[in-house]
Scaffold this active site. Structure first.
Site, short mmCIF file in Angstrom:
data_model
loop_
_atom_site.label_atom_id
_atom_site.label_comp_id
_atom_site.label_asym_id
_atom_site.label_seq_id
_atom_site.Cartn_x
_atom_site.Cartn_y
_atom_site.Cartn_z
N CYS A 123 0.85 -1.20 0.00
CA CYS A 123 0.00 0.00 0.00
C CYS A 123 0.89 1.25 0.00
O CYS A 123 1.56 1.52 -0.99
CB CYS A 123 -0.96 -0.05 1.18
SG CYS A 123 -2.23 1.23 1.14
N ASP A 169 -9.58 -2.45 -7.18
CA ASP A 169 -9.01 -1.58 -6.15
C ASP A 169 -9.81 -0.28 -6.09
O ASP A 169 -9.86 0.48 -7.06
CB ASP A 169 -7.54 -1.29 -6.47
CG ASP A 169 -6.78 -0.71 -5.29
OD1 ASP A 169 -7.34 0.17 -4.61
OD2 ASP A 169 -5.64 -1.15 -5.07
N HIS A 228 -8.10 -4.04 -3.07
CA HIS A 228 -6.89 -3.49 -2.45
C HIS A 228 -6.64 -4.20 -1.13
O HIS A 228 -7.56 -4.50 -0.38
CB HIS A 228 -7.09 -2.00 -2.21
CG HIS A 228 -5.88 -1.30 -1.69
ND1 HIS A 228 -4.92 -0.75 -2.51
CD2 HIS A 228 -5.46 -1.06 -0.42
CE1 HIS A 228 -3.97 -0.20 -1.78
NE2 HIS A 228 -4.28 -0.36 -0.51
#
Length: 286
Positions: free
Chosen positions: A165, A222, A254
């Site tokens: 991330c 995502d 995600h």
């Protein structure tokens, strides 16, 4: 619930029992609780694991490192945190890599700005993260690699980096920063964005400056990283003749590798882990 399917080449244990007993939960950031039953706990048997102090400009940086007990001069993998800090999941990733024969080390990159693990939610964390300069992060990662070399525990001629991330974007940036890096693996890191004084560049701006090949592992569904930006990056990499590439996992969200969160997808996480290992091997991080 069915037992967790172990990632290839690792010694993993389902952490549900520890979570119920309250032992493992204490290691997670406040903002990510409650922690999912799918959370993995990797055995420390055969490892030296724990916190170390890394000398760096502006003061020492805490870092969690794990390596095999026996031996020295292990290939080094820098592990870069999510916005939630170096909490139990990032520490466990270090242990998973150590079980494979790496010195894996995750510096706590927000410490000078504050302790994000004690903040209650994402809206509380994001303003703090926005104050962390990319230049500081690059310097702290350099200092962490230097610590690994000076300790005798790691061989930085075989240096890799992986991040998740927030750390995925940093992985791309570090591949453009450090000429001694052998390879990077970026898990769903932001590729384009609005530049600021502290975060002036994004991966899309740095393709021509990449000094090591990066494998990007991205989610097909995502909510935070548009598919258009992933396609833009793929097109730019191809046009530049770059050895870096992006793999998109269709139908997953995600954070699909984050086993402590509802976004976790076991099959995609295992496949991504396998690709990461192969990428490191192919580029000399072994």
């Amino acid at each position: 619930m069915a037992p967790f399917p172990s990632l290839p080449g690792t010694d993993l244990r389902l952490g549900r029992r520890e979570l119920l007993l309250g032992g493992a939960a204490a290691g997670f950031a406040l903002a990510v609780r409650p922690v999912a039953a799918s959370t993995v706990t990797t055995a420390t048997q055969g490892l030296t694991a724990g916190w170390v102090s890394v000398p760096a400009a502006g003061g020492a940086v805490r870092a969690y490192r794990a390596r095999p007990v026996k031996g020295s001069g292990f290939p080094v993998v820098l592990v870069v945190q999510e916005i939630f800090g170096v909490h139990a999941y990032i520490q466990d990733v270090c242990r998973r890599l150590a079980q494979l024969g790496y010195l894996a080390i995750a510096p706590s990159l927000f410490d000078r700005q504050g302790d994000v693990t004690q903040l209650p939610d994402i809206p509380s964390i994001l303003p703090l993260v926005a104050t962390v300069p990319d230049a500081q992060v690059m310097a702290d990662l350099d200092a962490t690699a230097a610590w690994a070399a000076a300790s005798g525990e790691g061989d930085v001629a075989r240096l890799g980096i992986t991040g998740f991330c927030w750390g995925g974007r940093i992985t791309w940036l570090y591949a453009a920063h450090n000429p001694k890096l052998r390879a990077g693996v970026a898990w769903y890191g932001r590729l384009v964005g609005q530049a600021t004084a502290l975060q002036p560049l994004f991966p899309i701006d740095l393709i021509a400056k990449l000094k090591a090949p990066v494998l990007g592992l991205y989610a097909g569904q995502d909510d935070g990283i548009p598919n258009e930006s992933v396609q833009q990056m793929q097109t730019a990499l191809k046009a530049a003749g770059s050895p870096s590439r992006i793999e998109v996992f269709p139908g997953v969200p995600h954070g699909f590798h984050a086993d402590y969160r509802p976004t976790y997808r076991a099959a995609a996480a295992a496949a991504g882990w396998t690709q990461m290992r192969a990428w490191f091997r192919a580029n000399g991080v072994v």
